[in-house]
Motif scaffolding. Sequence first.
Motif, short mmCIF file in Angstrom:
data_model
loop_
_atom_site.label_atom_id
_atom_site.label_comp_id
_atom_site.label_asym_id
_atom_site.label_seq_id
_atom_site.Cartn_x
_atom_site.Cartn_y
_atom_site.Cartn_z
N LEU A 248 0.82 -1.21 0.00
CA LEU A 248 0.00 0.00 0.00
C LEU A 248 0.86 1.27 0.00
CD1 LEU A 248 -3.00 -0.84 2.35
CD2 LEU A 248 -3.15 0.07 0.03
N LYS A 249 0.44 2.22 -0.85
CA LYS A 249 1.15 3.50 -0.95
C LYS A 249 0.25 4.69 -0.64
CE LYS A 249 4.48 1.86 -4.39
NZ LYS A 249 4.99 2.01 -5.78
N ARG A 250 -1.02 4.63 -1.01
CA ARG A 250 -1.96 5.72 -0.74
C ARG A 250 -3.23 5.13 -0.16
NH1 ARG A 250 -3.89 8.77 -5.14
NH2 ARG A 250 -4.00 10.64 -3.86
N ILE A 251 -3.64 5.65 1.01
CA ILE A 251 -4.85 5.18 1.68
C ILE A 251 -5.70 6.40 2.01
CG2 ILE A 251 -5.79 3.93 3.65
CD1 ILE A 251 -3.02 2.61 3.97
N ARG A 252 -6.92 6.43 1.50
CA ARG A 252 -7.84 7.52 1.81
C ARG A 252 -9.18 6.91 2.22
NH1 ARG A 252 -7.73 12.60 -2.04
NH2 ARG A 252 -8.19 13.53 -0.01
N LEU B 219 2.79 0.82 7.90
CA LEU B 219 2.99 0.26 6.55
C LEU B 219 4.13 1.03 5.87
CD1 LEU B 219 -0.73 -0.25 5.51
CD2 LEU B 219 0.93 -2.00 6.16
N PRO B 220 5.17 0.34 5.43
CA PRO B 220 6.43 1.02 5.06
C PRO B 220 6.38 1.81 3.76
CG PRO B 220 6.58 -1.34 4.65
CD PRO B 220 5.29 -1.12 5.38
N GLU B 221 5.43 1.51 2.85
CA GLU B 221 5.40 2.19 1.56
C GLU B 221 4.37 3.32 1.50
OE1 GLU B 221 7.52 1.63 -0.89
OE2 GLU B 221 8.50 0.11 0.33
N VAL B 222 3.52 3.45 2.51
CA VAL B 222 2.43 4.42 2.46
C VAL B 222 2.98 5.85 2.52
CG1 VAL B 222 0.43 5.34 3.71
CG2 VAL B 222 0.69 2.88 3.41
N SER B 223 2.57 6.67 1.56
CA SER B 223 2.94 8.09 1.57
C SER B 223 1.79 8.97 2.04
CB SER B 223 3.38 8.53 0.16
OG SER B 223 2.32 8.40 -0.76
N LEU B 224 0.55 8.53 1.82
CA LEU B 224 -0.62 9.29 2.25
C LEU B 224 -1.54 8.38 3.05
CD1 LEU B 224 -2.71 11.61 2.19
CD2 LEU B 224 -3.44 10.80 -0.05
N LEU B 225 -1.83 8.79 4.28
CA LEU B 225 -2.76 8.06 5.14
C LEU B 225 -3.81 9.05 5.63
CD1 LEU B 225 -3.75 5.59 6.65
CD2 LEU B 225 -2.08 6.08 8.45
N GLU B 226 -5.02 8.92 5.11
CA GLU B 226 -6.11 9.83 5.46
C GLU B 226 -7.25 9.06 6.10
OE1 GLU B 226 -9.39 12.82 3.42
OE2 GLU B 226 -7.66 12.16 2.26
N LEU B 227 -7.54 9.38 7.35
CA LEU B 227 -8.63 8.75 8.09
C LEU B 227 -9.62 9.79 8.60
CD1 LEU B 227 -6.44 6.33 10.28
CD2 LEU B 227 -7.45 5.86 8.04
N ALA B 228 -9.56 11.00 8.10
CA ALA B 228 -10.33 12.12 8.63
C ALA B 228 -11.84 11.89 8.56
CB ALA B 228 -9.97 13.40 7.88
N ILE C 196 4.25 3.41 14.02
CA ILE C 196 4.38 4.46 13.00
C ILE C 196 5.84 4.74 12.67
CG2 ILE C 196 4.45 6.48 14.52
CD1 ILE C 196 2.41 7.76 12.53
N ALA C 197 6.72 4.32 13.54
CA ALA C 197 8.16 4.49 13.29
C ALA C 197 8.60 3.78 12.01
CB ALA C 197 8.97 3.97 14.47
N ARG C 198 7.85 2.74 11.61
CA ARG C 198 8.22 1.98 10.41
C ARG C 198 7.70 2.62 9.12
NH1 ARG C 198 6.32 -2.84 13.43
NH2 ARG C 198 4.57 -2.93 11.97
N ALA C 199 6.89 3.67 9.26
CA ALA C 199 6.27 4.29 8.07
C ALA C 199 7.27 5.22 7.39
CB ALA C 199 5.01 5.03 8.47
N GLY C 200 8.28 4.64 6.80
CA GLY C 200 9.40 5.41 6.28
C GLY C 200 9.07 6.33 5.12
N ASN C 201 7.98 6.08 4.39
CA ASN C 201 7.63 6.91 3.24
C ASN C 201 6.48 7.85 3.52
OD1 ASN C 201 9.53 6.10 1.34
ND2 ASN C 201 8.36 4.30 0.77
N LEU C 202 5.97 7.89 4.74
CA LEU C 202 4.78 8.67 5.05
C LEU C 202 5.08 10.17 4.93
CD1 LEU C 202 1.82 8.37 5.93
CD2 LEU C 202 2.59 8.61 8.31
N SER C 203 4.30 10.87 4.09
CA SER C 203 4.47 12.31 3.95
C SER C 203 3.22 13.08 4.41
CB SER C 203 4.78 12.68 2.50
OG SER C 203 3.72 12.35 1.65
N THR C 204 2.04 12.46 4.34
CA THR C 204 0.81 13.13 4.77
C THR C 204 0.03 12.21 5.70
OG1 THR C 204 0.66 14.38 2.70
CG2 THR C 204 -1.34 14.21 4.03
N LEU C 205 -0.23 12.70 6.92
CA LEU C 205 -1.01 11.96 7.91
C LEU C 205 -2.17 12.84 8.33
CD1 LEU C 205 -1.48 9.58 9.85
CD2 LEU C 205 0.09 10.71 11.46
N ASN C 206 -3.40 12.42 8.00
CA ASN C 206 -4.60 13.21 8.32
C ASN C 206 -5.56 12.33 9.10
OD1 ASN C 206 -6.82 14.84 8.50
ND2 ASN C 206 -6.90 15.35 6.31
#
Length: 1005
Positions: free
Chosen positions: A410-414, A431-440, A452-462
């Motif tokens: 997974l890379k983008r989750i909305r 998840l190590p490849e996720v860049s966008l995680l949106e749960l708003a 969350i320490a393993r989320a090396g590619n995460l750039s947006t957390l909402n």
Amino acid sequence: MTSRSLFFSFLFLIPFCVCLNQEGRYLQQLKLGFDDPDGFFSDWVETVSGDGAGDTPCNWTGVRCSKQGTGFVEAVDLSNANIAGEFPAVICRLTGLKFISLYNNSVNGTLSGELSGCRSLVFLDLGQNFLTGELPARLSELPELKYLDLTGNNFSGDIPASFGKFQKLEVISLVDNLIGGNIPAEIGNISTLKQLNLSYNPFSPGRIPPELGNLSNLEVLWLTECNLIGPIPDSLSRLSKLVDLDLSINKLTGPVPTSITELTNIVQVELYNNSLTGELPKLGWSKMTALRLIDISMNMLTGTVPFELCSLQLESLHLYENEFEGTFPEIISNSSNLYELRLFGNRFSGRLPENLGRKAPLTWVDVSNNLFSGEIPASLCNNGRLEELLMIHNSFSGEVPASLSTCWSLKRIRLGYNKFSGEVPVGFWGLPEVSLLELAENSFSGVIGKTIARAGNLSTLNVANNMFSGELPDEIGLVGGLVEFSGGNNRFSGSLPGSIVNLEQLTKLDLHNNGFSGGIPSGIDSLKKLNELNLANNKFSGNIPDKIGELSVLNYLDLSGNQFSGKIPVGLQNLRLNQLNLSSNSFTGDIPPVYAKKIYINSFLGNPGLCGDIEGLCDGENVTKNVGYVWLLRSIFVLTGVILIVGVGWFYFRCKNVENSKECIDKSKWTLMSFHKLSFSEYEIMGALDEDNVIGSGASGKVYKVVLGNGETVAVKKLWGGSKKGESEDLENGSGSGSVLDNGFEAEVETLGRIRHKSIVRLWCCCSTKMCKLLVYEYMPNGSLGDLLHSGKSGLLDWPIRYKIAVDAAEGLAYLHHDCVPAIVHRDVKSNNILLDGDFGARVADFGVAKVVDGKEKGGKSMSVIAGSCGYIAPEYAYTLRVNEKSDIYSFGVVILELVTGKRPVAPEYGEKDLVKWVCATLDQKGLDAVLDPKLDSCFKEEICKVLNVGLLCTSPLPINRPSMRKVVKLLQEIGSVNPMKFASKDGKLTPYYYDDGSDHGSVA
């Protein structure tokens, strides 16, 4: 006879030859006609032969001779040689020539009728060059020609009717040219044709010729963006060998015909972005057993999705942005090859198929903006390939399946804007490849996991607007690439972890309306890219760190509703804040002078320890409080009276000079012209045009930032009542439209009122009277590219953002040049006229000197005076006063050079040069590194260099050598994008190539 005479006579008798055969000499002529910077022709040289027979060129690079040993040149392949020059007519003197490829060079000029002399020619590829003029009607006289590719040039005029006379032609590709007229019915006479690709040409509005149904051998039919209108003809059902049908991006109307199900060999069908209506055929799909990819998105189709369609072994199904409804057929779960399912923007309801993904290698799933309900199918990632899961704006409920917490792909989750609840599985946060995680906007609870320490590619957390609780884990500081963190309106508590200051890429931190306590962590000044900080309505306490004033790009700061105390740091004056709110705290002392203005009064309310007067007048400065109050009241009374008298007098004298003074008072005199549905009135706009709201001023007027009652923000350009320049147009670098005002107003309204594009600034409406004219635009919070790039905030613009800005602006200009009929030339393209939204998306703005160019005037439209800005004006425009699209392309090339170098278009350091000449000279003398902006990360050097080359191509001194804006877009996209796969053909076989339809499917804000 003397001995010397005998000697020379003897020399003439020796059979000595330093020469080439005739074909070699023809190729030498060809070579002399090209510039060859990379030395492609380095081995095209004569050799010494003593046998009297001329040498052949058969061993030269790119030359192949016939196998029969006759030595005749059979093929000339100069593809990708980086050569430049006019098309060499001499090439057709090679009488045995069967193969010519000049693909992907800088060949210019026109194709002469001499090309018809290549009587043996079978293969001709001149794609991706700069050829111009009309297509030679005599090309059809080539009796052996099977392959003709003229893709990516600047051919214009109509397709000759004579093209219907080709005897053996199998492939014809005229993609991405400037061809007009209609598709000739005569093409239906080429019985041998297997592939027909006319995509991306500005044809006149016309129907699909029904005669194309006569092409019984046709395998590929691509008519993308050909300005097609009317229905899809039933005659296409006769194309029994058709494998790929692409009629996308047109204006086709009517239903998807039932006859389409007769295409039993079809593999791919693309009908997206048309105006098709009605329901899909219910029956007949079962005959299309070869169908694997179908895209009928972005139409107006209704009804339910046919069961038979979903029972096929589909690989990709695009139905998005239609008006489909009902439940989605469960049988789609049996498609064992399905990797892509995009259904967003419809009215589907009910549950998603329960077994979706159990058998299929699902990679991309987007069902956003529907009425789906129920739980997320647990089988979506059964095959471990799911990369995008987009489900926003539905009514999904239940918990996140535990199976997704081990979906490493997974890379983008909305999942925002649904009815999800429960705790998020612990592994899901990491998840190590996720860049966008949106749960708003859900009802999730529990804590953010330490994983969350393993989320090396995460750039947006909402995770905003949920019921998350507990402390933020210290491990969040290990997510080094985090750019945005939105966690407002939850139940978080405890102090902010000190590790949060390690997030050096962070631009947005929004944690308002929670229960956080403690102070702001020391070291906050390390967040150099922080643009927005919102900690409002928590229980924070202590002082604001002095070093917060060192966050040079911070423009939104809200610390209201907390328990902060102490003095407000004077360093806040160093910031250029669009919004500041420190209200409802316990601050004491003086307000920093920059903010001691009435406009900021609401920013400091509810701080009883601050000085009572916003101008900095403290109670202690008066002899006694009572005396102070009396004096203050008297002063206010007197001041109010003076203001009233002055105001009435000013109003009277101003109106006295107006032709009809009632216009100053009578709101009915205002004329409103709207171009979109408005949620405000012109009176609300007029009431907000005071000096405190001015955000810019130019030769044509002032620009105001207006915050409306509904919370939205707009930009209002108020034009001066009379021209400040007489009849001349603007040449100043920082000015506005630069036209005579009435003409500029009309040009802007006429242009922006009728065009719609994501990269063109939106004009909401215009208001006018005889003495005043207002233009109301969408507000762009990051201002202009020029202001940002050439200021202390240029650090905001890293290379990925600059690249995105270049692509966005290029797409906007390409729309003006190629998609508007007639075409529009901006005439003042510059970095100050490229505006940036909150996400640094670029919009082309300021159309005050824009002109319509109908193409009938050779060489462009003649202007009476020059428009534009110093450093951006194309050289030919300056001395011919003739304007066409090539003028805009030059100016855009200068903008690219600004993005790459970080320098202004004109500057004292260049001497008598401008930026274009400086770049060229510096490249020659000092090399690439001396040109590149030192603020840019060197890891992007290769990509930056390629974009620089595009800029240099756009600023070529000769207009004919500049690519079209459509080609500029393509060049830029090829540099930085990895695009979805589609089928294409170059050699008669279907082979993969990549394309990008320009959309971010499902990325609803």
